[in-house]
Design a protein around this motif. Structure first.
Motif, PDB file in Angstrom:
ATOM      1  N   GLY A 122      37.117   1.459   6.575  1.00  0.00           N
ATOM      2  CA  GLY A 122      35.715   1.391   6.211  1.00  0.00           C
ATOM      3  C   GLY A 122      35.487   0.509   5.010  1.00  0.00           C
ATOM      4  N   ALA A 123      34.217   0.291   4.716  1.00  0.00           N
ATOM      5  CA  ALA A 123      33.854  -0.543   3.571  1.00  0.00           C
ATOM      6  C   ALA A 123      34.217   0.162   2.277  1.00  0.00           C
ATOM      7  N   ASP A 124      34.475  -0.625   1.264  1.00  0.00           N
ATOM      8  CA  ASP A 124      34.812  -0.093  -0.043  1.00  0.00           C
ATOM      9  C   ASP A 124      33.646   0.716  -0.573  1.00  0.00           C
ATOM     10  N   ALA A 125      33.936   1.935  -1.074  1.00  0.00           N
ATOM     11  CA  ALA A 125      32.885   2.796  -1.599  1.00  0.00           C
ATOM     12  C   ALA A 125      32.296   2.249  -2.885  1.00  0.00           C
ATOM     13  N   GLY A 126      33.005   1.354  -3.560  1.00  0.00           N
ATOM     14  CA  GLY A 126      32.487   0.766  -4.787  1.00  0.00           C
ATOM     15  C   GLY A 126      32.752   1.655  -5.995  1.00  0.00           C
ATOM     16  N   PRO A 127      32.171   1.280  -7.150  1.00  0.00           N
ATOM     17  CA  PRO A 127      32.393   2.047  -8.382  1.00  0.00           C
ATOM     18  C   PRO A 127      31.843   3.469  -8.261  1.00  0.00           C
ATOM     19  N   ASP A 128      32.409   4.368  -9.036  1.00  0.00           N
ATOM     20  CA  ASP A 128      31.928   5.747  -9.045  1.00  0.00           C
ATOM     21  C   ASP A 128      30.576   5.818  -9.749  1.00  0.00           C
ATOM     22  N   LEU A 129      29.904   6.953  -9.607  1.00  0.00           N
ATOM     23  CA  LEU A 129      28.547   7.103 -10.139  1.00  0.00           C
ATOM     24  C   LEU A 129      28.519   6.939 -11.650  1.00  0.00           C
ATOM     25  N   GLY A 130      29.514   7.499 -12.339  1.00  0.00           N
ATOM     26  CA  GLY A 130      29.542   7.376 -13.795  1.00  0.00           C
ATOM     27  C   GLY A 130      29.643   5.934 -14.255  1.00  0.00           C
ATOM     28  N   THR A 131      30.449   5.136 -13.557  1.00  0.00           N
ATOM     29  CA  THR A 131      30.585   3.721 -13.903  1.00  0.00           C
ATOM     30  C   THR A 131      29.289   2.972 -13.637  1.00  0.00           C
ATOM     31  N   LEU A 132      28.618   3.279 -12.519  1.00  0.00           N
ATOM     32  CA  LEU A 132      27.350   2.625 -12.206  1.00  0.00           C
ATOM     33  C   LEU A 132      26.282   2.965 -13.239  1.00  0.00           C
ATOM     34  N   LEU A 133      26.220   4.232 -13.643  1.00  0.00           N
ATOM     35  CA  LEU A 133      25.196   4.647 -14.602  1.00  0.00           C
ATOM     36  C   LEU A 133      25.452   4.064 -15.988  1.00  0.00           C
ATOM     37  N   ALA A 134      26.725   3.805 -16.308  1.00  0.00           N
ATOM     38  CA  ALA A 134      27.045   3.248 -17.627  1.00  0.00           C
ATOM     39  C   ALA A 134      26.443   1.864 -17.813  1.00  0.00           C
ATOM     40  N   SER A 135      26.228   1.145 -16.719  1.00  0.00           N
ATOM     41  CA  SER A 135      25.656  -0.201 -16.800  1.00  0.00           C
ATOM     42  C   SER A 135      24.297  -0.282 -16.112  1.00  0.00           C
ATOM     43  N   ALA A 136      23.666   0.863 -15.878  1.00  0.00           N
ATOM     44  CA  ALA A 136      22.377   0.872 -15.177  1.00  0.00           C
ATOM     45  C   ALA A 136      21.292   0.215 -16.030  1.00  0.00           C
ATOM     46  N   ASP A 137      20.328  -0.396 -15.366  1.00  0.00           N
ATOM     47  CA  ASP A 137      19.263  -1.160 -16.021  1.00  0.00           C
ATOM     48  C   ASP A 137      17.915  -0.543 -15.639  1.00  0.00           C
ATOM     49  N   ALA A 138      17.231   0.021 -16.636  1.00  0.00           N
ATOM     50  CA  ALA A 138      15.940   0.668 -16.378  1.00  0.00           C
ATOM     51  C   ALA A 138      14.895  -0.333 -15.915  1.00  0.00           C
ATOM     52  N   ALA A 139      14.920  -1.553 -16.445  1.00  0.00           N
ATOM     53  CA  ALA A 139      13.943  -2.568 -16.033  1.00  0.00           C
ATOM     54  C   ALA A 139      14.122  -2.920 -14.567  1.00  0.00           C
ATOM     55  N   ALA A 140      15.388  -3.045 -14.129  1.00  0.00           N
ATOM     56  CA  ALA A 140      15.645  -3.309 -12.714  1.00  0.00           C
ATOM     57  C   ALA A 140      15.234  -2.110 -11.872  1.00  0.00           C
ATOM     58  N   GLY A 141      15.432  -0.902 -12.420  1.00  0.00           N
ATOM     59  CA  GLY A 141      15.025   0.295 -11.703  1.00  0.00           C
ATOM     60  C   GLY A 141      13.520   0.392 -11.541  1.00  0.00           C
ATOM     61  N   GLU A 142      12.788  -0.086 -12.528  1.00  0.00           N
ATOM     62  CA  GLU A 142      11.325  -0.070 -12.418  1.00  0.00           C
ATOM     63  C   GLU A 142      10.851  -0.935 -11.253  1.00  0.00           C
ATOM     64  N   ARG A 143      11.527  -2.067 -11.054  1.00  0.00           N
ATOM     65  CA  ARG A 143      11.146  -2.942  -9.936  1.00  0.00           C
ATOM     66  C   ARG A 143      11.430  -2.271  -8.600  1.00  0.00           C
ATOM     67  N   VAL A 144      12.549  -1.568  -8.506  1.00  0.00           N
ATOM     68  CA  VAL A 144      12.856  -0.867  -7.263  1.00  0.00           C
ATOM     69  C   VAL A 144      11.910   0.321  -7.077  1.00  0.00           C
ATOM     70  N   PHE A 145      11.552   0.961  -8.182  1.00  0.00           N
ATOM     71  CA  PHE A 145      10.667   2.133  -8.114  1.00  0.00           C
ATOM     72  C   PHE A 145       9.285   1.761  -7.588  1.00  0.00           C
ATOM     73  N   ALA A 146       8.948   0.486  -7.593  1.00  0.00           N
ATOM     74  CA  ALA A 146       7.652   0.062  -7.060  1.00  0.00           C
ATOM     75  C   ALA A 146       7.477   0.510  -5.614  1.00  0.00           C
ATOM     76  N   LYS A 147       8.594   0.680  -4.895  1.00  0.00           N
ATOM     77  CA  LYS A 147       8.515   1.167  -3.521  1.00  0.00           C
ATOM     78  C   LYS A 147       8.000   2.611  -3.474  1.00  0.00           C
ATOM     79  N   CYS A 148       8.215   3.336  -4.555  1.00  0.00           N
ATOM     80  CA  CYS A 148       7.887   4.764  -4.581  1.00  0.00           C
ATOM     81  C   CYS A 148       6.441   5.031  -4.993  1.00  0.00           C
TER      82      CYS A 148
END
Length: 230
Positions: free
Chosen positions: A55-81
């Motif tokens: 199968g495809a690589d699961a990628g980084p774990d959640l803790g690693t992803l959150l350590a570099s998460a970007d709220a500004a990028a999240g706001e753009r995605v949240f526009a869908k909501c």
């Protein structure tokens, strides 16, 4: 005129019969229907494809992803909501509940909104892990939910959206990034194997040459026939 037409029609019919017979004969010989080759025949070439390696690589774990998460990028995605949700403090409920202060709070805990039983019976709190699972697939997280959103397939998008939501009312402590144990163990094993190996003959000779004193070119010699230089 009629004789010529009948003659031409006869030849056309004869040609059709010959063509049909040839097609049937060639199909029987070359096994066209079965896809098999005649005995002794070899295929012209093969088309090679990449073999599946799991199968495809699961990628980084959640803790690693959150350590570099970007709220500004999240706001753009949240526009869908925003078609269904508000997130400002005191914002009104829409098709979905207001999401201010959701992170870390009880699931289906926003007062004044009629949740489905799939969520009210879920229990627990909106931890980072629970919200990540919900954003991945609401229906998989709570089968029977009224939320029709299909989910966010990219882990980075989910991490960014949660980081953005955390700026509206806070959030619990983030999970720690997974330690790179595999790389550390691999490096330790490599070092141990190198440390345990005996030096090669060339390395041993080099080491001995570095430790042993080298006679000077003009050193006196006591051997017979040697020249003594003062």
């Amino acid at each position: 005129m009629d004789d010529r037409f009948n003659t031409a029609a006869g030849w056309v019919l004869f040609a059709g019969i010959v063509a049909l017979g040839s097609s049937i004969a060639s199909g029987m010989f070359f096994h066209a229907d079965s896809g098999e080759l005649p005995e002794g025949a070899e295929p012209g070439y093969f088309i090679e494809g990449e073999a599946a390696e799991g199968g495809a690589d699961a990628g980084p774990d959640l803790g690693t992803l959150l350590a570099s998460a970007d709220a500004a990028a999240g706001e753009r995605v949240f526009a869908k909501c925003t078609a269904c949700h508000t997130i400002d403090q005191g914002g009104a409920n829409g098709i979905g509940p207001n999401l201010y202060g959701t992170m870390g709070k009880a699931i289906a805990g926003h007062a004044g909104f009629a949740y489905s039983s799939a969520l009210t019976d879920k229990g627990g709190e909106w931890t980072w892990e629970a919200m990540d699972a919900w954003l991945t697939s609401p229906r998989a997280f709570a089968n029977g939910t009224k939320m029709s959103f299909a989910g966010l397939s990219k882990p980075e998008d989910r991490a960014n959206v949660m980081e953005f939501m955390a700026t509206y009312g806070g959030a619990p402590a983030k999970p720690e990034p997974a330690a790179p144990e595999a790389e550390a163990e691999e490096g330790a094993e490599g070092a141990a194997s190198v440390a345990g190996e005996e030096p090669s003959e060339a390395e041993a000779a080099g080491a001995m040459g570095a430790d042993e004193p080298v006679a000077a070119a003009n050193a006196a010699g006591d051997n017979e026939g040697a020249t003594k230089i003062d």
